[in-house]
Design a protein around this motif. Sequence first.
Motif, PDB file in Angstrom:
ATOM      1  N   UNK A 133       7.833  -3.451  11.702  1.00 48.96           N
ATOM      2  CA  UNK A 133       7.408  -3.187  13.077  1.00 48.96           C
ATOM      3  C   UNK A 133       6.922  -1.749  13.227  1.00 48.96           C
ATOM      4  N   UNK A 134       7.561  -0.804  12.497  1.00 44.41           N
ATOM      5  CA  UNK A 134       7.167   0.603  12.608  1.00 44.41           C
ATOM      6  C   UNK A 134       5.710   0.768  12.216  1.00 44.41           C
ATOM      7  N   UNK A 135       5.317   0.181  11.075  1.00 48.99           N
ATOM      8  CA  UNK A 135       3.960   0.394  10.587  1.00 48.99           C
ATOM      9  C   UNK A 135       2.934  -0.290  11.482  1.00 48.99           C
ATOM     10  N   UNK A 136       3.310  -1.477  12.019  1.00 52.52           N
ATOM     11  CA  UNK A 136       2.382  -2.149  12.937  1.00 52.52           C
ATOM     12  C   UNK A 136       2.136  -1.293  14.168  1.00 52.52           C
ATOM     13  N   UNK A 137       3.227  -0.749  14.733  1.00 53.51           N
ATOM     14  CA  UNK A 137       3.078   0.082  15.924  1.00 53.51           C
ATOM     15  C   UNK A 137       2.295   1.339  15.602  1.00 53.51           C
ATOM     16  N   UNK A 138       2.568   1.938  14.416  1.00 52.00           N
ATOM     17  CA  UNK A 138       1.880   3.176  14.048  1.00 52.00           C
ATOM     18  C   UNK A 138       0.384   2.947  13.981  1.00 52.00           C
ATOM     19  N   UNK A 139      -0.032   1.873  13.304  1.00 56.23           N
ATOM     20  CA  UNK A 139      -1.467   1.635  13.167  1.00 56.23           C
ATOM     21  C   UNK A 139      -2.096   1.273  14.500  1.00 56.23           C
ATOM     22  N   UNK A 140      -1.352   0.562  15.331  1.00 57.54           N
ATOM     23  CA  UNK A 140      -1.935   0.160  16.620  1.00 57.54           C
ATOM     24  C   UNK A 140      -2.122   1.354  17.532  1.00 57.54           C
ATOM     25  N   UNK A 141      -1.092   2.208  17.617  1.00 60.96           N
ATOM     26  CA  UNK A 141      -1.164   3.327  18.560  1.00 60.96           C
ATOM     27  C   UNK A 141      -2.188   4.365  18.112  1.00 60.96           C
ATOM     28  N   UNK A 142      -2.282   4.620  16.794  1.00 59.42           N
ATOM     29  CA  UNK A 142      -3.185   5.681  16.344  1.00 59.42           C
ATOM     30  C   UNK A 142      -4.582   5.176  16.023  1.00 59.42           C
ATOM     31  N   UNK A 143      -4.808   3.855  16.091  1.00 60.57           N
ATOM     32  CA  UNK A 143      -6.156   3.352  15.822  1.00 60.57           C
ATOM     33  C   UNK A 143      -6.447   3.157  14.350  1.00 60.57           C
ATOM     34  N   UNK A 144      -5.427   2.896  13.544  1.00 59.98           N
ATOM     35  CA  UNK A 144      -5.641   2.662  12.114  1.00 59.98           C
ATOM     36  C   UNK A 144      -5.662   1.174  11.810  1.00 59.98           C
ATOM     37  N   UNK A 145      -5.649   0.842  10.537  1.00 57.37           N
ATOM     38  CA  UNK A 145      -5.739  -0.553  10.105  1.00 57.37           C
ATOM     39  C   UNK A 145      -4.412  -0.950   9.466  1.00 57.37           C
ATOM     40  N   UNK A 146      -3.893  -2.113   9.840  1.00 57.98           N
ATOM     41  CA  UNK A 146      -2.653  -2.587   9.245  1.00 57.98           C
ATOM     42  C   UNK A 146      -2.931  -3.890   8.529  1.00 57.98           C
ATOM     43  N   UNK A 147      -2.409  -4.046   7.313  1.00 59.17           N
ATOM     44  CA  UNK A 147      -2.611  -5.309   6.612  1.00 59.17           C
ATOM     45  C   UNK A 147      -1.449  -5.576   5.684  1.00 59.17           C
ATOM     46  N   UNK A 148      -1.138  -6.868   5.515  1.00 59.96           N
ATOM     47  CA  UNK A 148      -0.081  -7.274   4.582  1.00 59.96           C
ATOM     48  C   UNK A 148      -0.733  -8.127   3.509  1.00 59.96           C
ATOM     49  N   UNK A 149      -1.057  -7.542   2.349  1.00 61.03           N
ATOM     50  CA  UNK A 149      -1.722  -8.356   1.317  1.00 61.03           C
ATOM     51  C   UNK A 149      -0.783  -9.413   0.772  1.00 61.03           C
ATOM     52  N   UNK A 150      -1.333 -10.612   0.564  1.00 60.26           N
ATOM     53  CA  UNK A 150      -0.486 -11.706   0.110  1.00 60.26           C
ATOM     54  C   UNK A 150      -0.352 -11.736  -1.398  1.00 60.26           C
ATOM     55  N   UNK A 151      -1.459 -11.447  -2.111  1.00 65.89           N
ATOM     56  CA  UNK A 151      -1.423 -11.547  -3.573  1.00 65.89           C
ATOM     57  C   UNK A 151      -1.494 -10.160  -4.162  1.00 65.89           C
TER      58      UNK A 151
END
Lengths: 293, 422
Positions: free
Chosen positions: A188-206
Amino acid sequence: MPSVASKLYSDDVSLLVLLLDTNPLFWSTTSITFSQFLSHVLAFLNAVLGLNQLNQVVVIATGHSSCDYIYDSSSTSNESSGTGLPVLFGSLLEKLGDFVTKYEQLSKEEEFENGIASSLLSGSLSMALCYIQRVFRSGHLHPQPRILCLQGSPDGPEQYVAVMNSIFSAQRLMVPIDSCYIGIQNSAFLQQASYITGGVHHTPKQLDGLFQYLTTIYATDLHSRGFVQLHKPVGVDFRASCFCHKKAIDMGYICSVCLSIFCKHHKKCSTCGSIFGQSKLDVSDKKSKAPDT
Amino acid sequence: MSNQKKRLNGGEREDEDEDDAEGIGEWERAYVDDRSWEALQEDESGLLRPIDNSAIYHAQYRRRLRMLSAAAAGTRIQKGLIRYLYIVIDFSRAAAEMDFRPSRMAVMAKHVEAFIREFFDQNPLSQIGLVSIKNGVAHTLTDLGGSPETHIKALMGKLEALGDSSLQNALELVHEHLNQVPSYGHREVLILYSALCTCDPGDIMETIQKCKKSKLRCSVIGLSAEMFICKHLCQETGGLYSVAVDEVHLKDLLLEHAPPPPAIAEFAIANLIKMGFPQRAAEGSMAICSCHKEVKIGAGYMCPRCKARVCDLPTECTICGLTLVSSPHLARSYHHLFPIAPFDEVPALSSLNDNRRKLGKNCFGCQQSLIGTGNKPGPCVTCRKCKHYFCLDCDIYIHESLHNCPGCESIHRPKSVSLMEE
């Protein structure tokens, strides 16, 4: 010569600060080994440095018990002693090895610790922001900084206040925090960080194709992001959790003194001890009257 | 620049906007008295060396930090986090004076706009209202609200200076508005006063006593000279009185009121406030938003109690009145509750003891070299808890913006007490 450098500074010069997760409690549980992961990351760093002559890369290790600077592409100590050519990442691997052997040796008690095996994200974020602040001070010709968190360890709840402080400071400085989460649960921390600062969040599957994810999503500099379609933030959950049961709530009660969140009406705040609905004057009057009887 | 140096030497001086007996104006005095060109130096190749302001700047910053921490006296004091602030701006004919360029009115409006944005950044749960004084009468420009754009639009709408100024009328109006505010909120008034007198219909001392009884904390920033009545008002109500000497000083004084002031415990009753944490509406969902009364698609939030759609947070739901916030808004105020201790200065020419030699080569935060000219240790600061060394610029950045010590955050604390768990 200053005039040549100013001609080379185009819009897409970037400074990438990479926060690398070296938490041994996490790396002992993954499908990909740390050395395979490092080979993806080093190839990615080479790609970023190759995009523009003036690009800079700084690597900070986020460990379980400490954080430290590992590599700075603009420092002059990267050249090998003999030929004068830069030894690509030789110093990075050496310093990373030193860091891991020095700080990441876990005692027997810690291995059996039942708590959450989190890494010190708040520490490395704070160090990254101090470095970026120094770059801003160095004059009007500087690369555009951004932060990339390569994290796999879960969130440590005790770091919540410190991580949020760093996020707000990054938002003020207009530094986007990108995050690539390779762990199991969602962060949740990283999702919020990217959302608030305008960055990109991704969880690679492979994770075998990690290099491909890194170069297609995270290598784009800030100027070019206006023209490239990257992942849009999808429904970040900003609901708070109550302090008594730790479950996410829709509506709750907030203490007006310390802003603690409760799901039910209480008589007394458990964090700051204020009694609700009673002014301090009444309390002191009662105390002064009691000894008279 | 010269004004800043004067302030360091002599404290506050009154702003003189008339020519003095010798017939030279304010701008000429800077050349005659200060001779600022004599401070320039050349380096070896004949190029000008930039004037090193960083030491003066850092000394000023340390002095301010010491005053703040002396007031806190080491204990964690309560701060009023939910504030209801009225800004009273004096638009009497004194505001048309040109001693602040282009005019006092324009400078006040510009700085108040910056203050409003900074205020909502640091206090997301608080509300602001605007009152102006014109022709001896106080008018409400905007009611108490949490949206910065509404206030700024109303402020910039009509900028004209007319008539007399009346402090009592402004206080009466603000008192009437703030009496309707819930009891857990801290009631504050910030008055920007440019006139040198006040034309009141009644006894202003009675009004001041009324404000004191209603627990209003009134602060005044004067733009002309120090006045007894303003000083008396601030002393009685527990506020801050300051007089600005130039534009930069005015901005600094205004921004000092942005962080929450220490709360006088009897002023606000602790209470539980019901708040909602709305979820983001699904992409592509259509609804009529309750703030603009238009059909909107997609981005927006749904009130958990009455399911009305609102566009932005934090806000009060227009249908059911529930305060709607998201958890980052609450988190913005946490650094007021858990401030970090100021760093200790390390004397510049101290001998290199073992600890310093090991850790003190580079600043822990930004890796800048701490060795000054001639291989001697340069000025730096150290954290009491983690014993790491930091450069002066990181010190200022950490305490003013970041509110985290990188050294303390980089230490693993096994089984630490979790203060805030989300």
